[in-house]
Write an enzyme that holds these catalytic residues in place. Structure first.
Site, PDB file in Angstrom:
ATOM      1  N   ARG A   1     -10.572  39.601   1.855  1.00 48.64           N
ATOM      2  CA  ARG A   1      -9.777  38.756   2.732  1.00 48.64           C
ATOM      3  C   ARG A   1      -8.508  39.456   3.168  1.00 48.64           C
ATOM      4  NH1 ARG A   1     -11.798  33.585   0.904  1.00 48.64           N
ATOM      5  NH2 ARG A   1     -10.736  31.857   1.887  1.00 48.64           N
TER       6      ARG A   1
ATOM      7  N   ARG B   1     -15.771  17.737   5.236  1.00 47.28           N
ATOM      8  CA  ARG B   1     -16.635  18.499   4.319  1.00 47.28           C
ATOM      9  C   ARG B   1     -16.660  17.888   2.917  1.00 47.28           C
ATOM     10  NH1 ARG B   1     -15.799  24.852   3.325  1.00 47.28           N
ATOM     11  NH2 ARG B   1     -13.766  24.323   2.498  1.00 47.28           N
TER      12      ARG B   1
HETATM   13  P1  ADP Z   1     -12.141  28.849   2.550  1.00 52.13           P
HETATM   14  O1  ADP Z   1     -12.956  27.664   2.875  1.00 52.13           O
HETATM   15  O2  ADP Z   1     -10.684  28.708   2.893  1.00 52.13           O
HETATM   16  O3  ADP Z   1     -12.763  30.119   3.038  1.00 52.13           O
HETATM   17  P2  ADP Z   1     -12.713  29.552  -0.233  1.00 52.13           P
HETATM   18  O4  ADP Z   1     -13.546  28.550  -0.902  1.00 52.13           O
HETATM   19  O5  ADP Z   1     -13.360  30.848   0.167  1.00 52.13           O
HETATM   20  O6  ADP Z   1     -12.026  28.838   0.992  1.00 52.13           O
HETATM   21  O7  ADP Z   1     -11.433  29.911  -1.128  1.00 52.13           O
HETATM   22  C1  ADP Z   1     -10.594  28.911  -1.656  1.00 52.13           C
HETATM   23  C2  ADP Z   1      -9.292  29.523  -2.151  1.00 52.13           C
HETATM   24  O8  ADP Z   1      -9.564  30.485  -3.202  1.00 52.13           O
HETATM   25  C3  ADP Z   1      -8.488  30.295  -1.112  1.00 52.13           C
HETATM   26  O9  ADP Z   1      -7.655  29.464  -0.327  1.00 52.13           O
HETATM   27  C4  ADP Z   1      -7.695  31.265  -2.000  1.00 52.13           C
HETATM   28  O10 ADP Z   1      -6.576  30.636  -2.602  1.00 52.13           O
HETATM   29  C5  ADP Z   1      -8.680  31.612  -3.099  1.00 52.13           C
HETATM   30  N1  ADP Z   1      -9.464  32.828  -2.752  1.00 52.13           N
HETATM   31  C6  ADP Z   1     -10.806  32.920  -2.605  1.00 52.13           C
HETATM   32  N2  ADP Z   1     -11.176  34.173  -2.281  1.00 52.13           N
HETATM   33  C7  ADP Z   1     -10.040  34.904  -2.215  1.00 52.13           C
HETATM   34  C8  ADP Z   1      -9.736  36.268  -1.904  1.00 52.13           C
HETATM   35  N3  ADP Z   1     -10.693  37.143  -1.595  1.00 52.13           N
HETATM   36  N4  ADP Z   1      -8.446  36.649  -1.937  1.00 52.13           N
HETATM   37  C9  ADP Z   1      -7.472  35.808  -2.266  1.00 52.13           C
HETATM   38  N5  ADP Z   1      -7.666  34.512  -2.532  1.00 52.13           N
HETATM   39  C10 ADP Z   1      -8.937  34.051  -2.523  1.00 52.13           C
END
Ligand code: ADP
Length: 211
Positions: free
Chosen positions: A87, A121
């Site tokens: 990310r 969702r």
């Molecule tokens: P989204 O629907 O926003 O893509 P995710 O389910 O992928 O949400 O992630 C939820 C939360 O977990 C993010 O808002 C972040 O806080 C954390 N997170 C997940 N993956 C990462 C990553 N690669 N880097 C940093 N934070 C992450």
């Protein structure tokens, strides 16, 4: 096959990645799910990262990379359908150190569709399956079709947290697109129809991967 599914929050990454498992024969790894699991299990790490997840900001690169490495350790040989990571460009460079990815699918979805989708969702507490009250409702309200688990609304799916997640995406994650484009690993998937059948989009992804 080592595939990364990339896109803004609400672009359907999790939905498509889970449906690609059968088609590509590799496990689905979602760092978002791994983060929620640590928090649910109240691990030391979970306590440290809860504040980021609930406010829609990013968990620091070192912590999220450790979480991912732990999950990949036993399974790297099976390949992966990785979603939610990388990310940031820093994470993309970390992933390069771990392994070489074959392709990065970039999901393009307008913000208006994202906000609409995320606010309706639902997710299964047991298996993580994703539903949408409007477009992909469960057969029985509040219950997962697969295992009858309770469906819940994520704490970060509220309008102000959604806006923050989109801002963070533009700032930290969008540069990852240029990183992979310059390495000729990026393939674009366009999806502007908010009601597109997920199976059709998955077909489009499989076709594009095999091109
Ligand atoms: P989204 O629907 O926003 O893509 P995710 O389910 O992928 O949400 O992630 C939820 C939360 O977990 C993010 O808002 C972040 O806080 C954390 N997170 C997940 N993956 C990462 C990553 N690669 N880097 C940093 N934070 C992450």
């Amino acid at each position: 096959m080592k595939v990364v599914i990339f896109g803004p929050p609400g672009s359907g990454k999790g939905t498509y990645a889970s449906r690609l498992v059968n088609k590509l024969g590799s496990p689905h790894i979602s760092t978002g799910d791994l983060v929620r699991e640590e928090i649910r299990n109240k691990t030391l790490l979970g306590k440290k990262i809860e504040k980021y997840s609930s406010s829609g900001t990013l968990v620091p690169d070192e912590i999220i990379t450790e979480i991912l490495k732990k999950r990949l350790a036993s399974e790297l040989s099976k390949g992966f359908i990785l979603e939610g990571y990388p990310r940031t460009v820093g994470q993309a460079k970390e992933l390069e150190k771990i392994t070489k990815v074959d392709v990065v699918m970039n999901l393009n979805v307008p913000d208006s569709v994202i906000v609409d989708r995320l606010s309706s969702r639902l997710q299964c507490r047991t298996c993580g399956a994703i539903y949408n009250e409007k477009t992909m409702p469960p057969k029985v309200a509040g219950k997962c079709d697969k295992d009858g688990g309770e469906l819940f609304r994520r704490v970060d799916d509220q309008p102000e947290v959604i806006r923050e997640r989109l801002r963070v995406y533009q700032e930290a994650s969008a540069p990852v697109i240029d990183f992979y484009r310059s390495k000729h690993l990026l393939k674009d998937i366009r999806n502007e129809d908010p009601n597109a059948d997920p199976d059709k989009v998955v077909e489009q992804i499989v076709k594009t991967i095999k091109q």
